[in-house]
Design an enzyme around this catalytic site. Structure first.
Site, PDB file in Angstrom:
ATOM      1  N   LYS A  52       0.651  -1.631  -0.681  1.00  0.00           N
ATOM      2  CA  LYS A  52      -0.532   0.042   0.073  1.00  0.00           C
ATOM      3  C   LYS A  52       0.537   0.932  -0.109  1.00  0.00           C
ATOM      4  O   LYS A  52       0.719   1.883   0.817  1.00  0.00           O
ATOM      5  CB  LYS A  52      -0.974   0.189   1.444  1.00  0.00           C
ATOM      6  CG  LYS A  52      -2.047  -1.281   1.104  1.00  0.00           C
ATOM      7  CD  LYS A  52      -3.055  -1.163   1.690  1.00  0.00           C
ATOM      8  CE  LYS A  52      -3.943  -3.009   2.243  1.00  0.00           C
ATOM      9  NZ  LYS A  52      -3.277  -4.092   2.437  1.00  0.00           N
TER      10      LYS A  52
HETATM   11  P1  OMP Z   1      -7.653 -11.468   6.076  1.00  0.00           P
HETATM   12  O1  OMP Z   1      -9.067 -11.277   6.702  1.00  0.00           O
HETATM   13  O2  OMP Z   1      -7.293 -13.161   6.646  1.00  0.00           O
HETATM   14  O3  OMP Z   1      -7.767 -13.047   4.538  1.00  0.00           O
HETATM   15  O4  OMP Z   1      -6.961 -10.994   5.308  1.00  0.00           O
HETATM   16  C1  OMP Z   1      -7.236  -9.610   4.324  1.00  0.00           C
HETATM   17  C2  OMP Z   1      -6.114  -9.308   3.602  1.00  0.00           C
HETATM   18  O5  OMP Z   1      -5.727  -8.764   2.822  1.00  0.00           O
HETATM   19  C3  OMP Z   1      -4.881  -8.955   5.128  1.00  0.00           C
HETATM   20  O6  OMP Z   1      -3.444  -8.361   4.478  1.00  0.00           O
HETATM   21  C4  OMP Z   1      -5.017  -6.702   4.187  1.00  0.00           C
HETATM   22  O7  OMP Z   1      -4.277  -5.900   4.351  1.00  0.00           O
HETATM   23  C5  OMP Z   1      -5.669  -6.860   2.788  1.00  0.00           C
HETATM   24  N1  OMP Z   1      -6.692  -5.875   2.482  1.00  0.00           N
HETATM   25  C6  OMP Z   1      -8.117  -5.781   2.821  1.00  0.00           C
HETATM   26  O8  OMP Z   1      -8.080  -7.057   3.856  1.00  0.00           O
HETATM   27  N2  OMP Z   1      -8.616  -5.363   2.743  1.00  0.00           N
HETATM   28  C7  OMP Z   1      -8.777  -3.836   1.691  1.00  0.00           C
HETATM   29  O9  OMP Z   1      -9.408  -3.721   0.802  1.00  0.00           O
HETATM   30  C8  OMP Z   1      -7.072  -3.984   0.722  1.00  0.00           C
HETATM   31  C9  OMP Z   1      -6.353  -5.633   1.384  1.00  0.00           C
HETATM   32  C10 OMP Z   1      -5.118  -5.324   0.079  1.00  0.00           C
HETATM   33  O10 OMP Z   1      -4.636  -4.326  -0.119  1.00  0.00           O
HETATM   34  O11 OMP Z   1      -5.336  -6.545  -0.110  1.00  0.00           O
END
Ligand code: OMP
Length: 271
Positions: free
Chosen positions: A93
């Protein structure tokens, strides 16, 4: 990696699964703490067991950089061990004034060999463009994120009623093309994914938020898929922490396989 190579892999594996690597020393199985590099050993085992079902891996940089210089070394070694035909996303990011963004891009695309990096759009074109100057490398631009705070700015409407995330989608399409620009669209925003698809018919979306955050895979596919699939759906905790015991990698495999089987059905249904 090119868009057609990514699509070929999606077809070959009948999967659009991105496995998120968010390895937390406090959550990984305790027996790994005796290893010289527990985070590396954890990621290695997860990658070995899930590579059949994944078309992308997304290491979240925070979980590595929190460990200091050693964490950066671990990240580089994890990136190297991901098979070459699988798409890699540095979830960092980033985004800054142009000369700084250029060096962020070099860090992930040259010092390491990631295929893509997540980038924040709010400093505008000159903060994003330096990432788009590398052959076969991708920017994944935050558009509509999965978290509750996405309401604070992304959904604010202008005088004509257009939400800010729509302006991001529209404006940024002049900066790159569907061959080097994707958008982050959270799975928790099921009702809006169709709107995003209308604004960006050809671009791939990275869709985090299924699994631990409760987003619906079938809704994401229904509203988000296009004729080249067009979505990479990420699950991190739901896969990598499926078990906290010695069987963690096998448990991760089971979860990844479950998602891939669901994805196979959705690909047949919507493509
Ligand atoms: P889980 O919720 O464990 O599946 O993880 C989600 C992953 O996606 C994490 O690494 C967050 O940082 C990332 N993420 C989001 O959860 N929401 C977003 O809107 C964007 C991201 C991202 O850019 O990957």
């Amino acid at each position: 990696m090119t868009r057609s190579e990514l699509f070929a892999q999606i077809q070959q594996k009948s999967s659009f699964l991105c496995v998120g690597l968010d390895p937390d020393l406090e959550k990984i199985p305790r027996h790994l703490l005796a290893e010289p590099d527990p985070i590396f050993s954890f990621c290695q085992a997860i990658i070995e067991e899930t590579a059949d079902f994944a078309v992308a891996y997304k290491p979240n940089i925070a979980f590595f950089e929190a460990l200091g210089a050693k964490g950066w070394d671990t990240l580089a070694r994890v990136e190297e061990l991901i098979p070459d035909d699988i798409f890699t996303i540095a979830d960092a990011k980033r985004g800054d004034i142009g000369n700084t963004s250029k060096l962020y891009a070099k860090a992930f695309f040259e010092s390491m060999d990631f295929d893509s990096v997540t980038v924040a759009p709010y400093m505008g074109k000159d903060s994003v463009s330096p990432f788009l100057e590398f052959d076969n490398k991708w920017v994944i631009l935050l558009a509509l994120t999965s978290n509750a705070g996405s309401m604070d700015f992304q959904l604010i409407e202008d005088k004509a009623g257009k939400p800010l995330y729509q302006s991001v989608l529209e404006k940024s399409q002049d900066w790159g093309s569907p061959e080097n620009l994707m958008f982050v669209v959270g799975a928790t925003r099921g009702e809006l994914i169709g709107e995003v698809r209308k604004s960006a018919p050809d671009h791939f979306f990275l869709v985090p938020g299924v699994g631990a955050q409760g987003g619906s895979l079938s809704e994401v596919a229904k509203y988000g898929m296009n004729s080249s699939c067009g979505i990479l759906v990420n699950s991190s905790r739901g896969i990598i922490y499926a078990s906290g015991e010695k069987d963690f990698a096998k448990a991760a495999r089971r979860e990844a396989k479950k998602l891939q089987e669901e994805m196979k059905n959705l690909l047949q249904k919507y493509m």
